[in-house]
Scaffold this active site. Sequence first.
Site: not given
Length: 489
Positions: A113, A437
Amino acid sequence: MLTVSVKWQKELFPKVEIDTSQPPYVFKCQLHDLTGVPPERQKIMVKGGLLKDDANWATLGVKEGQKLMMMGTADEIVKTPEKVPVFMEDLPEEEQVVAVGHTAGLFNLGNTCYMNSTVQCLHSVPELKSALVSYPSQKSSDLDHTSHMLTSATRELFNELDKSVKPVAPMQFWMVLRKKYPQFGQLHNGVYMQQDAEECWTQLLYTLSQSLRSPSFSENPDTIMALFGIQLGSRWMSSPLVHCQESGEESSETESVYSLKCHISHEVNHLHEGLKHGLKSELEKASPCLGRSALYLKESRINALPRYLTVQFVRFFWKRESNQKAKILRKVDYPLQLDVYDFCSDDLRKQLEAPRKILRDEEGKKAGLKAKEKTSVSKDNDVKMTDVEGPSNESGESSKPTSSKEGGPTDKESHLTGIYDLVAVLTHKGRSADSGHYVAWVKQESGKWIEFDDDNPIPQREEDITKLSGGGDWHMAYICMYKARTVPM
């Protein structure tokens, strides 16, 4: 690594590599690139039945050189029906991208990510895409092979994103990135580790700066510096000013950077305050005058601005107790429109004065005309909005005085104003740079904001973008990218 061959319909794909440290889903993404068959439609025969996305390679007994059979139907090219009405899903993908208003997402290949969010932010820069389109396929003699491969992979990935509304698997880009920068290939218990998105951003820009200014590249020899480079210090003033508080000696230096740092402390509540702190620092170094170490105060001023101004929120610091990068969760507000005039050198401020006056006058005229428009009689309603408001400069093209290339020859040049509009935000959710994330929030040409959460693009309201300012465990801004607002002169 295992090398196998894959038979699909009448085709045979030899020497397909399997990274056994990754789940079979990654292998299916490779086959998707080769065959066009989406991972969810693939039926691959292995020992014990069909290959599952989360299976363990060690228990499947796949051997070197083994031939695997795959079944599945490839995506069909959507044909435009002859009869009306024409629905969006019936358009070719290139037209669907235009209709949807945003480009494709990126599959997460296993803790990637950080890479996906970096790519999505940089992909939003049209001038960078234009430079990559012009990049030659043949490597120049003065450029190393991996830099050339990473630049080419970036160009191909940007091209895929522009032409697709379906998620793209950035397999080739990821492999070349790891080859160029091995730190992004670190493993923990056989799984690729999460990495720092700012490091990925910086390393990618550095590589592109080397590739796009190669002598064989005929475009602007300093493409990346013109787009993202910030010059600190100049010959007109001691900036950064290194002042020895004990001896009174001074020296000056200049440097070019790709981002400004927003330092965060208990005194910082707004981006403007953090940038002010980031341009000042104290350091101890050898004093030629005293013949020993002395304390110096370093003050920086901006002497040249880029088309795209990148700001990094310095949220991570090394925590010895846990032996990892810890995160500062403090809320720091940032604006949709950033004015950096206060951080500029005296010389640059003088250059900005005339363009800023023109911009203020234009905005004043727009505001005045809009007010008149509301109270005008009906006969004035024939005036077109474009005639009333004039050309919009809300997201300019460059910061230095530059000639317009895309619009052909022109007598006017675009001049920077020191005012920037927010066009992308890269956020992090979690307590450590090496976990959590990353997500990209990108403003489209239409003015709409899209949250790119890996392969899932989600429309967002502009008023919600500035709420990513921190203060908790939710997504908070880590990198902001602003586009220069310019005026023709």
